[in-house]
Design an enzyme around this catalytic site. Structure first.
Site, PDB file in Angstrom:
ATOM      1  N   LYS A   1     -51.426  55.510 -12.914  1.00 17.90           N
ATOM      2  CA  LYS A   1     -52.189  56.433 -12.052  1.00 17.90           C
ATOM      3  C   LYS A   1     -53.103  57.340 -12.875  1.00 17.90           C
ATOM      4  O   LYS A   1     -54.261  57.522 -12.561  1.00 17.90           O
ATOM      5  CB  LYS A   1     -51.259  57.355 -11.258  1.00 17.90           C
ATOM      6  CG  LYS A   1     -50.334  56.683 -10.295  1.00 17.90           C
ATOM      7  CD  LYS A   1     -49.621  57.705  -9.405  1.00 17.90           C
ATOM      8  CE  LYS A   1     -48.747  58.698 -10.144  1.00 17.90           C
ATOM      9  NZ  LYS A   1     -47.605  58.131 -10.856  1.00 17.90           N
TER      10      LYS A   1
ATOM     11  N   ARG B   1     -45.806  63.903  -3.397  1.00 20.46           N
ATOM     12  CA  ARG B   1     -44.659  63.115  -3.857  1.00 20.46           C
ATOM     13  C   ARG B   1     -43.519  63.126  -2.851  1.00 20.46           C
ATOM     14  O   ARG B   1     -42.503  62.479  -3.076  1.00 20.46           O
ATOM     15  CB  ARG B   1     -44.146  63.695  -5.165  1.00 20.46           C
ATOM     16  CG  ARG B   1     -44.622  62.947  -6.418  1.00 20.46           C
ATOM     17  CD  ARG B   1     -44.050  63.708  -7.583  1.00 20.46           C
ATOM     18  NE  ARG B   1     -43.871  62.978  -8.789  1.00 20.46           N
ATOM     19  CZ  ARG B   1     -44.737  62.967  -9.796  1.00 20.46           C
ATOM     20  NH1 ARG B   1     -45.888  63.567  -9.693  1.00 20.46           N
ATOM     21  NH2 ARG B   1     -44.439  62.330 -10.908  1.00 20.46           N
TER      22      ARG B   1
ATOM     23  N   ARG C   1     -45.391  55.199 -24.239  1.00 18.95           N
ATOM     24  CA  ARG C   1     -46.603  55.932 -23.883  1.00 18.95           C
ATOM     25  C   ARG C   1     -46.888  57.095 -24.836  1.00 18.95           C
ATOM     26  O   ARG C   1     -45.988  57.824 -25.240  1.00 18.95           O
ATOM     27  CB  ARG C   1     -46.404  56.475 -22.463  1.00 18.95           C
ATOM     28  CG  ARG C   1     -47.573  57.209 -21.907  1.00 18.95           C
ATOM     29  CD  ARG C   1     -47.527  57.233 -20.414  1.00 18.95           C
ATOM     30  NE  ARG C   1     -46.557  58.168 -19.867  1.00 18.95           N
ATOM     31  CZ  ARG C   1     -46.513  58.485 -18.584  1.00 18.95           C
ATOM     32  NH1 ARG C   1     -47.361  57.926 -17.734  1.00 18.95           N
ATOM     33  NH2 ARG C   1     -45.627  59.339 -18.131  1.00 18.95           N
TER      34      ARG C   1
ATOM     35  N   ARG D   1     -44.506  62.498 -24.214  1.00 18.49           N
ATOM     36  CA  ARG D   1     -44.013  63.485 -23.254  1.00 18.49           C
ATOM     37  C   ARG D   1     -42.500  63.606 -23.364  1.00 18.49           C
ATOM     38  O   ARG D   1     -41.805  62.603 -23.465  1.00 18.49           O
ATOM     39  CB  ARG D   1     -44.386  63.047 -21.838  1.00 18.49           C
ATOM     40  CG  ARG D   1     -45.818  63.353 -21.493  1.00 18.49           C
ATOM     41  CD  ARG D   1     -46.229  62.798 -20.167  1.00 18.49           C
ATOM     42  NE  ARG D   1     -45.243  62.921 -19.108  1.00 18.49           N
ATOM     43  CZ  ARG D   1     -45.491  62.670 -17.831  1.00 18.49           C
ATOM     44  NH1 ARG D   1     -46.709  62.290 -17.471  1.00 18.49           N
ATOM     45  NH2 ARG D   1     -44.559  62.790 -16.919  1.00 18.49           N
TER      46      ARG D   1
ATOM     47  N   ARG E   1     -36.420  59.590 -12.981  1.00 18.27           N
ATOM     48  CA  ARG E   1     -37.734  59.717 -12.321  1.00 18.27           C
ATOM     49  C   ARG E   1     -38.012  58.516 -11.428  1.00 18.27           C
ATOM     50  O   ARG E   1     -38.597  58.652 -10.349  1.00 18.27           O
ATOM     51  CB  ARG E   1     -38.839  59.883 -13.380  1.00 18.27           C
ATOM     52  CG  ARG E   1     -38.849  61.287 -13.968  1.00 18.27           C
ATOM     53  CD  ARG E   1     -39.536  61.342 -15.322  1.00 18.27           C
ATOM     54  NE  ARG E   1     -40.923  61.031 -15.287  1.00 18.27           N
ATOM     55  CZ  ARG E   1     -41.597  60.499 -16.313  1.00 18.27           C
ATOM     56  NH1 ARG E   1     -40.974  60.224 -17.449  1.00 18.27           N
ATOM     57  NH2 ARG E   1     -42.874  60.252 -16.198  1.00 18.27           N
TER      58      ARG E   1
HETATM   59  P1  AMP Z   1     -46.162  63.407 -13.689  1.00 22.36           P
HETATM   60  O1  AMP Z   1     -46.984  63.813 -14.865  1.00 22.36           O
HETATM   61  O2  AMP Z   1     -46.974  63.229 -12.443  1.00 22.36           O
HETATM   62  O3  AMP Z   1     -45.265  62.236 -13.982  1.00 22.36           O
HETATM   63  O4  AMP Z   1     -45.176  64.636 -13.383  1.00 22.36           O
HETATM   64  C1  AMP Z   1     -44.245  65.089 -14.340  1.00 22.36           C
HETATM   65  C2  AMP Z   1     -43.187  65.939 -13.656  1.00 22.36           C
HETATM   66  O5  AMP Z   1     -43.788  67.078 -13.038  1.00 22.36           O
HETATM   67  C3  AMP Z   1     -42.422  65.252 -12.532  1.00 22.36           C
HETATM   68  O6  AMP Z   1     -41.329  64.469 -13.005  1.00 22.36           O
HETATM   69  C4  AMP Z   1     -41.962  66.451 -11.709  1.00 22.36           C
HETATM   70  O7  AMP Z   1     -40.872  67.114 -12.329  1.00 22.36           O
HETATM   71  C5  AMP Z   1     -43.173  67.382 -11.793  1.00 22.36           C
HETATM   72  N1  AMP Z   1     -44.144  67.116 -10.708  1.00 22.36           N
HETATM   73  C6  AMP Z   1     -45.414  66.658 -10.843  1.00 22.36           C
HETATM   74  N2  AMP Z   1     -46.010  66.540  -9.650  1.00 22.36           N
HETATM   75  C7  AMP Z   1     -45.088  66.905  -8.726  1.00 22.36           C
HETATM   76  C8  AMP Z   1     -45.087  66.978  -7.302  1.00 22.36           C
HETATM   77  N3  AMP Z   1     -46.158  66.620  -6.576  1.00 22.36           N
HETATM   78  N4  AMP Z   1     -43.956  67.399  -6.697  1.00 22.36           N
HETATM   79  C9  AMP Z   1     -42.881  67.774  -7.397  1.00 22.36           C
HETATM   80  N5  AMP Z   1     -42.795  67.719  -8.730  1.00 22.36           N
HETATM   81  C10 AMP Z   1     -43.894  67.300  -9.404  1.00 22.36           C
END
Ligand code: AMP
Length: 213
Positions: free
Chosen positions: A13, A88, A127, A160, A171
């Site tokens: 994404k 989400r 990654r 990360r 996740r």
């Molecule tokens: P991502 O970079 O999108 O994988 O997000 C990393 C982490 O941020 C996720 O595992 C969640 O803990 C938090 N996070 C990001 N976006 C959201 C969202 N829309 N709702 C809730 N938690 C989020």
């Protein structure tokens, strides 16, 4: 053009959102990036969010909804935006819909990137992301020319903290339970477009472009 990129962690994404942002000159809005910046800056939001992020859990809906509401009214979002990692949950999607409706706007398309679980695990554990410009690499499938250095800007690459196996498994579980139901939610609205996220990043990008233009 207002787009949502849907798909499990590691489906590409972020990479595709970066490409779409350059092509269509509309900003990518990643709640993950916003939260990571808050963690880095050690703000109150960052302190709260970190507890959830470290465990691979979702940050509470009201927190991320608040962030998005503030961000999409910025002047650079007037012509549209690409949401990466938001919504989400169904609650987030409903609130987004209400907010946009009140602004006389709507989501045009929801692009769903499908990748199987084995492939996701390989992608996530290898990654690497640039600390400076956000460009993405992979230890084996898309390595930088110089180890741990970004090809684009010379910035330092990092892994990360939530890209470790235990957190990745959590996740993916959270994705299946909380986020995958959004496919049906947007399918019913006639907005869902599914793409098989296998193969090269350029091939996937050209499919996405066809779908939105
Ligand atoms: P991502 O970079 O999108 O994988 O997000 C990393 C982490 O941020 C996720 O595992 C969640 O803990 C938090 N996070 C990001 N976006 C959201 C969202 N829309 N709702 C809730 N938690 C989020």
């Amino acid at each position: 053009m207002r787009l949502i990129l849907l798909g499990p962690p590691g489906s590409g994404k972020g990479t595709q959102a970066n490409l779409l942002q350059d092509k269509f000159s509309i900003p990518k809005i990643s709640t993950g990036d916003i939260l990571r910046a808050a963690v880095e800056d050690d703000t109150e939001l960052g302190k709260q969010a970190k507890k959830f992020m470290d465990k691979g859990e979702l940050v509470p809906d009201e927190v991320v909804i608040g962030l998005i509401k503030e961000r999409i009214v910025e002047p650079d979002c007037e012509a549209g935006f690409i949401l990466d990692g938001f919504p989400r949950t169904i609650v987030q999607a409903e609130k987004l819909g209400e907010t946009l409706e009140a602004m006389g706007q709507d989501i045009d398309s929801v692009l769903d990137l499908e990748v199987d679980r084995g492939e996701l695990l390989v992608r996530l554990t290898g990654r690497r992301t640039c600390k400076n410009c956000g460009a993405m690499f992979h230890r084996t499938s898309h390595p930088p020319k110089v180890e741990e250095i970004c090809d684009e800007c010379g910035g330092e690459l990092y892994q990360r903290p939530d890209d470790n196996e235990e957190t990745i498994v959590k996740r993916l579980e959270v994705y299946s339970k909380e986020t995958a139901p959004l496919k049906e939610f947007y399918q019913k609205q006639g907005k869902l477009k599914t793409i098989q996220g296998r193969g090269g990043m350029d091939a996937i990008f050209s499919q996405l472009c066809k779908m939105v233009s």
